[in-house]
Design a protein around this motif. Structure first.
Motif, short mmCIF file in Angstrom:
data_model
loop_
_atom_site.label_atom_id
_atom_site.label_comp_id
_atom_site.label_asym_id
_atom_site.label_seq_id
_atom_site.Cartn_x
_atom_site.Cartn_y
_atom_site.Cartn_z
N ASN A 188 0.69 -1.28 0.00
CA ASN A 188 0.11 0.10 0.05
C ASN A 188 0.87 1.30 -0.15
O ASN A 188 0.51 2.23 -0.78
N GLU A 189 1.96 1.08 0.68
CA GLU A 189 2.62 2.28 0.72
C GLU A 189 3.46 2.68 -0.55
O GLU A 189 3.62 3.89 -0.87
N THR A 190 3.92 1.62 -1.05
CA THR A 190 4.43 1.61 -2.78
C THR A 190 3.59 2.26 -3.58
O THR A 190 3.91 3.10 -4.16
N LEU A 191 2.33 1.79 -3.45
CA LEU A 191 1.28 2.36 -4.29
C LEU A 191 1.05 3.74 -4.13
O LEU A 191 0.73 4.63 -4.96
N ARG A 192 0.98 4.18 -2.95
CA ARG A 192 0.59 5.44 -2.34
C ARG A 192 1.86 6.47 -3.08
O ARG A 192 1.45 7.79 -3.49
N LEU A 193 2.93 6.03 -3.29
CA LEU A 193 3.94 6.68 -4.03
C LEU A 193 3.62 7.12 -5.50
O LEU A 193 4.28 8.03 -6.03
N PHE A 194 2.78 6.43 -5.88
CA PHE A 194 2.30 6.71 -7.44
C PHE A 194 0.88 7.19 -7.30
O PHE A 194 0.13 7.13 -8.35
N ASN A 195 0.51 7.84 -6.16
CA ASN A 195 -0.85 8.35 -6.09
C ASN A 195 -2.17 7.15 -6.20
O ASN A 195 -3.17 7.30 -6.93
N GLY B 144 -5.65 11.55 -0.56
CA GLY B 144 -6.76 10.87 -0.38
C GLY B 144 -8.02 11.07 -1.13
O GLY B 144 -9.00 10.36 -1.29
N LYS B 145 -8.11 12.12 -1.97
CA LYS B 145 -9.23 12.48 -2.62
C LYS B 145 -9.11 11.78 -4.09
O LYS B 145 -8.05 12.17 -4.69
N VAL B 146 -10.07 10.99 -4.36
CA VAL B 146 -10.23 10.45 -5.64
C VAL B 146 -10.44 11.28 -6.76
O VAL B 146 -11.33 12.19 -7.00
N ILE B 147 -9.59 11.22 -7.87
CA ILE B 147 -9.56 12.16 -8.85
C ILE B 147 -9.91 11.38 -10.37
O ILE B 147 -9.86 11.82 -11.34
N ARG B 148 -9.94 10.14 -10.17
CA ARG B 148 -10.38 9.11 -11.32
C ARG B 148 -11.32 8.28 -11.13
O ARG B 148 -11.50 7.65 -9.88
N TYR B 149 -12.06 7.80 -12.21
CA TYR B 149 -13.16 6.85 -11.78
C TYR B 149 -12.69 5.50 -11.42
O TYR B 149 -11.72 4.89 -11.90
N PRO B 150 -12.97 4.89 -10.26
CA PRO B 150 -12.51 3.68 -9.72
C PRO B 150 -12.78 2.52 -10.65
O PRO B 150 -13.66 2.50 -11.35
N ILE B 151 -11.52 1.49 -10.58
CA ILE B 151 -11.66 0.54 -11.10
C ILE B 151 -11.79 -0.70 -10.28
O ILE B 151 -10.95 -0.75 -9.44
#
Length: 303
Positions: free
Chosen positions: A198-205, A224-231
């Motif tokens: 999860n920490e690694t993914l957060r580095l890429f937003n 933490g704010k979603v800016i693209r449609y979730p998949i």
């Protein structure tokens, strides 16, 4: 220019990853060297994979046999360097790293916001069967990049500040790019827990969030704010390895639970059968006793 040496243990996985991108039409065959066929891409992927696997069979004791490298020119670099020059520079790079005589395949990827290239080969020497020395590989790669920049007058001063790739609201081919990200993180042995993943993914937003019985992959603004449609995570062909393992473990536990339930049910059924058999036997014994008593009474009465 950025060159990344990926820590991929399986040559087959790295090879099939690139072949899959070609099948999805988001990559293409670009270059090959020291192959049995003049044009190895004329044949199917099994023919190409067999060349690498046959070399690795010469030394089965080596664990990490795969050589998987990505060459990432910036947009400006790519405008200055045409495909012909990039092919030549890749050959020089492989020679510089000690893999110039090895069989290798190069794929041109278009699934990120810039053109980039993947090289797949093996660390097992095709002639001697020994493992090619990989000491100070990263430093050797950096030295080559400096020479490349001087040869072609590439200016990386501005781009070095932007070497960390992050997803944004403007990112294109988002699903394919996320699959690429999952693939590369899956190869990192250091990322061995969900917390680190999860920490690694957060580095890429990027975040993976629970949703009902499944999970969603979301791109955020870094806060933490979603800016693209979730998949939905289930929609990805390449998925985070730790989530797949957890899913498999959950299914295994479910099977074990079902088996235990089945075994308990079977034991209970066997117990009922045994109890029923004992009751029947007791009834037969009682009937025989009654019959004997009846016969004795008849004999006494002379019947």
């Amino acid at each position: 220019m950025v060159i990344v040496i990926h820590q991929t243990s399986s040559t087959e996985n790295a090879f099939l990853y690139n072949e899959k991108k070609v099948e999805q039409k988001i990559a293409s065959y670009f270059h090959g060297r020291n192959t049995k066929a003049i044009n190895p891409f004329f044949y199917d992927k099994n023919h190409r994979l067999k060349e690498l696997i046959d070399i690795e069979k010469l030394n089965p004791r080596v664990k990490n046999k795969c050589l998987h490298i990505s060459v990432n020119p910036s947009t400006d670099d790519y405008l200055k360097l045409n495909d012909q020059i990039i092919r030549s520079e890749i050959d020089q790079f492989m020679q510089h790293m000690g893999y110039g005589d090895q069989t290798y395949f190069v794929y041109k990827h278009k699934d990120l916001e810039r053109m980039h290239f993947h090289i797949v080969s093996t660390r097992i020497d095709k002639l001697s069967g020994k493992k090619i020395k990989d000491n100070h590989e990263r430093q050797k790669a950096q030295n080559f990049i400096k020479e490349l920049e001087l040869r072609h007058q590439l200016d990386n001063c501005k781009r070095r500040e932007k070497t960390v790739f992050k997803f944004s609201a403007q990112s294109r081919n988002i699903k394919q790019s996320l699959e690429s990200l999952f693939f590369h993180i899956n190869q990192l042995k250091e990322v061995n827990s969900k917390v680190l993943y999860n920490e690694t993914l957060r580095l890429f937003n990027v975040e993976i969030r629970k949703s009902g019985r499944g999970h969603l992959v979301v791109v955020t603004d870094g806060n933490g704010k979603v800016i693209r449609y979730p998949i939905r995570l289930s929609k990805f062909k390449e998925q985070p390895q730790l989530w797949i393992q957890d899913k498999k473990e959950a299914e295994r536990q479910k099977i074990i639970s079902c088996n235990n339930s089945f075994n308990n049910h079977r034991l209970f059924t066997d117990f009922l059968k045994e109890l029923n058999w004992q009751i029947r036997c007791q009834e037969l014994r009682n009937n025989k006793v009654k019959q004997l008593k009846t016969r004795k009474k008849k004999r006494k009465l002379g019947l």
